[in-house]
Write a protein that holds these residues in place. Structure first.
Motif, PDB file in Angstrom:
ATOM      1  N   THR A  23      34.991  44.521  79.890  1.00 14.03           N
ATOM      2  CA  THR A  23      33.642  44.448  79.298  1.00 14.03           C
ATOM      3  C   THR A  23      33.636  43.581  78.053  1.00 14.03           C
ATOM      4  N   LYS A  24      34.618  43.753  77.175  1.00 10.60           N
ATOM      5  CA  LYS A  24      34.660  42.969  75.937  1.00 10.60           C
ATOM      6  C   LYS A  24      34.814  41.478  76.232  1.00 10.60           C
ATOM      7  N   LEU A  32      31.495  40.042  77.722  1.00 11.74           N
ATOM      8  CA  LEU A  32      30.388  39.912  76.770  1.00 11.74           C
ATOM      9  C   LEU A  32      30.623  38.800  75.758  1.00 11.74           C
ATOM     10  N   SER A  33      31.863  38.567  75.416  1.00 14.96           N
ATOM     11  CA  SER A  33      32.148  37.548  74.400  1.00 14.96           C
ATOM     12  C   SER A  33      32.250  36.148  74.981  1.00 14.96           C
ATOM     13  N   TYR A  81      30.050  34.662  77.249  1.00 15.78           N
ATOM     14  CA  TYR A  81      28.759  34.016  77.524  1.00 15.78           C
ATOM     15  C   TYR A  81      28.863  33.082  78.738  1.00 15.78           C
ATOM     16  N   ASP A  89      27.237  49.117  78.268  1.00 16.15           N
ATOM     17  CA  ASP A  89      27.305  47.990  77.323  1.00 16.15           C
ATOM     18  C   ASP A  89      27.278  46.653  78.060  1.00 16.15           C
ATOM     19  N   ARG A 124      23.667  46.148  79.377  1.00 15.42           N
ATOM     20  CA  ARG A 124      22.662  46.057  78.317  1.00 15.42           C
ATOM     21  C   ARG A 124      22.807  44.777  77.497  1.00 15.42           C
ATOM     22  N   ARG A 125      24.033  44.376  77.189  1.00 13.59           N
ATOM     23  CA  ARG A 125      24.250  43.290  76.243  1.00 13.59           C
ATOM     24  C   ARG A 125      24.556  41.949  76.898  1.00 13.59           C
ATOM     25  N   ASP A 160      24.292  38.438  78.592  1.00 17.04           N
ATOM     26  CA  ASP A 160      23.301  37.363  78.558  1.00 17.04           C
ATOM     27  C   ASP A 160      23.070  36.893  79.989  1.00 17.04           C
TER      28      ASP A 160
END
Length: 836
Positions: free
Chosen positions: A95-96, A99-100, A102, A137, A140-141, A143
């Motif tokens: 997940t991390k 999300l980082s 993009y 997460d 939701r987060r 992009d």
């Protein structure tokens, strides 16, 4: 190992297509190595968005994890890699990294990884709160640049909701309502908690699904279905049930529906190519007018209807009466009372007004919904039916929710349907000079009387206590003979028996469906048919519309006959005094039938078969209006020598279109669904241009005879079928061209018109001098004139309508027992006599 070495090594190993671990131990070792690599990438680089090389390496590692897990899940147990993925909590790192980065590719790979874990049913995954947080997460987060990524991520939410539905014991990992405290208890007692408070921290999965229920495509489908699964689970979890009542679920759903409804604009109409237009419309005078064109409802209507059907599915799937009641309460207050009803009340019928639009939208709503509770709420409110008492055993949460809604409703101070309801609006619609409004009103009435027929008495006034009376078989035969004589006086049809048989099958199917479908209106005290109140203004307006039948738009006549047939098919409305003579007014000869005290069974049977004389002074209102129309046709037959030939040829032309476009419709009735042979269904579908070009169909086995009979008919010439075909055939016989011109001449319906018969020049028709005014839709019928071809088409519609009415009368007599052998035990005596 430095970064580039890891990158090169990882890429090389991933590009080796033939690599497969040969044993569970080797596979687990390789899996752990890839997990460690992902951990190192996260710790060492933190994947800044501009570092494309690190992103590519991380994505390749996740893809390799997906490959290993996919191979393992397809094989037999044990599944050590899946177990390690759960225990090591590598999903947090995935997940991390996703999300980082993009990066859409990374998000796709992460979605595949989470989806594999969800489907694996391994302990420590879907029932793990840390996994729940990581997935929430991610969705939701993230992009979401593309619709594909959005769909993949929402699919994860759906997968979890499905697991919760199947295994409610994993719900605590995703749902954690706030613990009780004195402040919250005070809120409960004051009612503040029930105003629809947003509590996303309690159930983030739920709110994520709500966020996407309005979306189209895969994302919207997954979100709506997932939310349905969660609501269904409420019946097995008291905590979830209470939370759903106290949360803003119902508020969000009702306001979301209202927001979509508010985006609906006025009706627009697209030009229909000649080859796509139903033939029955193309042959009329109103083919290019807006009343003959289907409204272009657009994407906004599609979105609204999709969300409304989601409401229907929600009520169906929810097994909790308390949650269902809360949803319906909000639907009524926030949507019906605060939005839908005011839009009906405030609509304008002037040129460019919104009355036709709002009536059309309501028609679409009632046509689409089959959920009894929703239908009951809508029509019970809009028709101002008497309110029923609320249940006394509802929970505290539900009661306080109702109190808040009641306070909100009073504060809004909106008008009530008790002063002006849907029936009043329908009456104004029928009286309108705007043809679009009249058509929309007829469609709305038809769908209420057909699909939701238990509300028929709220729309059509009846006389309390005046129930239908049983008539003898002889009286029924006399009534049927009168109706059939009207029909046969219009068209001499050699296939009448087969046509009537098809109509009879359709009528029986419709009547049976009314009897066996559970009613939405549950407050009926008596379901016996009651007589229509003859002074009912709506009934009078329907009869007024029938008076101008021959100059009406074809589409209006189809809608009008649909309403009349829907009334005739209702088991709550009697035909006495409206379509059939009241049995107490029958006039017999010197020996009136006696049904009691007779000693001869055969004499009693003979008496039951005696036909009464139908006095013209007792002619029912609808029958009288139909007789006036038939009398006009008889006059035209005298004025136009070849009128019978023209009518027969026009009917043949309408039927021939079916044979060319829908050959499957000529199968035997025993082999086809009743809907295949339903003229009524065809008529309804034609109103929305959902079927082929013709309303009518031939009975089985009659096609070849019709073709032979009309092979030399000039009406079948392409020069008169459509403008495009006329242009493509410039050299046709002069007789056909002359006939085409004759059919386009004005035909005065109120007086004998000999100009059209003699081929003389006639005054302009509605499509001529007044064309610009007619297109606006805001003029009255004006001079009651139409072209000869338009009148012929409406004559054929009247003929088919009379057959349909006759079939319905006969079907009702059998199914509803409205005709028989009066007297105690008559049926048993007859059976004994026949068997002996």
């Amino acid at each position: 190992m430095d970064f580039w070495s890891r990158l090169i090594g990882g890429s090389r190993s991933l590009s080796t297509k033939n690599y497969r671990a040969t044993s569970p131990t080797e596979r687990l070792t390789a899996f752990k190595r890839t997990c460690n690599t992902l951990q190192q990438i996260w710790r060492s680089t933190n994947l800044p968005s501009g570092d494309q090389s690190a992103t590519t390496h991380a994505r390749n590692c996740i893809d390799r994890l997906n490959s290993v897990l996919s191979d393992e899940s397809r094989g037999p147990a044990p599944h050590p890699c899946l177990a390690y993925a759960a225990s090591s909590q590598i999903f947090v790192t995935v997940t991390k990294l996703a999300l980082s980065s993009y990066d859409d590719g990374m998000l796709r790979s992460a979605a595949v990884f989470f989806n594999t874990l969800i489907d694996s049913e391994v302990d420590g995954v879907v029932d793990n709160r840390l996994f729940a947080r990581a997935l929430v997460d991610l969705v939701r987060r993230a992009d979401k640049h593309s619709e594909d990524v959005e769909g993949r991520l929402v699919e994860l939410l759906f997968g979890v909701a499905n697991n919760i539905r199947l295994q409610p014991d994993i719900l605590p990992a995703w749902f954690a309502p706030r613990s009780e405290d004195p402040d919250r208890e005070q809120q409960v007692n004051s009612g503040a908690e029930f105003a629809g408070a947003t509590r996303k921290d309690d159930f983030p999965l739920f709110y994520l699904l709500v966020e996407y229920v309005h979306h189209g495509g895969r994302a919207g489908d997954f979100a709506r279905t997932g939310l349905l699964y969660l609501i269904e689970t409420a019946s097995r979890s008291k905590n979830l049930e209470r939370w759903l009542i106290e949360s803003d679920l119902a508020t969000l759903m009702a306001t979301g529906l209202g927001a979509l409804y508010s985006q609906l604009g006025s009706l627009s109409f697209d030009e229909i190519p000649d080859d796509k237009m139903p033939h029955i419309v193309a042959l009329s005078d109103h083919a290019k007018q807006e009343t003959a064109l289907p409204p272009a409802l657009g994407a906004s209507v599609d979105s609204f209807m999709s969300y409304l059907l989601f409401w229907q599915d929600t009520i169906d799937h929810c097994k909790s009466a308390e949650v269902n009641g809360t949803l319906l309460d909000h639907f009524q207050v926030l949507f019906l009372e605060q939005l839908l009803y005011p839009s009906l009340l405030e609509s304008s019928d002037v040129e460019g007004g919104s009355t036709a639009a709002v009536l059309t939208y309501l028609y679409r709503i009632l046509e689409s919904i089959v959920q009894d509770d929703l239908v009951h709420r809508i029509l019970h409110f809009l028709l101002a039916s008497p309110s029923t008492a609320l249940k006394v055993n509802m929970s505290i949460s539900r009661r306080k929710s109702l109190d808040v809604l009641a306070a909100f409703s009073e504060e809004a101070a909106k008008p009530s349907p008790s002063l002006f309801n849907l029936r009043d609006l329908a009456l104004l619609g029928l009286q309108s000079s705007n043809r679009q409004t009249v058509l929309a009103t007829l469609r709305l009435m038809a769908v209420i009387l057909q699909r939701h027929h238990t509300f028929a008495r709220s729309l059509i006034w009846t006389v309390p206590g005046q129930y239908a009376k049983q008539r003898t078989v002889g009286a029924l035969n006399a009534e049927l003979e009168q109706l059939m004589n009207m029909a046969t006086s219009i068209v001499d049809d050699p296939t009448l028996h087969d046509s009537f048989d098809n109509y009879l099958k359709d009528a029986l199917w419709t009547l049976e469906s009314h009897l066996y479908i559970p009613p939405a209106e549950t407050t009926l005290e008596d379901d016996r048919p009651l007589e229509i109140r003859q002074e009912d203004p709506i009934v009078q307006e329907l009869l007024n519309c029938l008076e101008t039948f021959f100059t009406n738009s074809v589409i209006v006549n189809l809608a009008l006959t649909e309403v009349l047939m829907s009334i005739a098919s209702s088991h709550l409305i009697s035909l006495d005094g409206w379509l059939l003579v009241d049995s107490s007014k029958y006039v017999y000869g010197d020996q009136p039938p006696t049904h009691e005290g007779s000693t001869e069974i055969l004499g009693q049977i003979q008496s039951a078969y005696q036909e009464p004389l139908l006095s013209s002074s007792d002619t029912p209102t609808l029958t009288f209006a139909l007789q006036k129309l038939v009398q006009k046709i008889q006059q035209w037959r005298k004025d136009v020598p070849d009128f019978d030939i023209l009518v027969a040829a026009r009917r043949d032309l309408l039927h021939q279109e079916d044979s060319a476009t829908e050959p499957g419709r000529f199968q035997q009735p025993s082999e086809a669904s009743p809907r295949v042979h339903s003229e009524r269904q065809s008529r309804k579908l034609l109103l929305d241009y959902d079927i082929g070009p013709s309303l009518f169909q031939d009975p089985p086995g009659t096609l070849s005879s019709r073709q032979a009979a009309a092979v030399d008919s000039p009406l079948r010439e392409p020069s008169i079928r459509s403008p495009s075909s006329r242009d493509s055939s410039p050299t046709r016989p002069t007789a056909a061209e002359e006939l085409r011109k004759r059919l386009e001449q004005a035909f005065q319906v109120d007086h004998p018109h000999k100009a059209a018969a003699a081929g003389e020049k006639a005054e302009p028709t509605v499509e001529g001098a007044a064309e610009d005014e007619v297109k606006s839709g805001n003029v009255d019928e004006g001079p009651r004139s139409a072209t000869l071809g338009h009148v012929l088409t409406n004559v054929v519609i009247l003929y088919e309508f009379l057959l349909e009415v006759s079939a319905t009368v006969q079907a009702r007599s059998t199914l509803f027992g409205e005709a028989g052998y009066p007297g105690v035990g008559w049926n048993n005596l007859l059976d004994e006599q026949l068997s002996g």
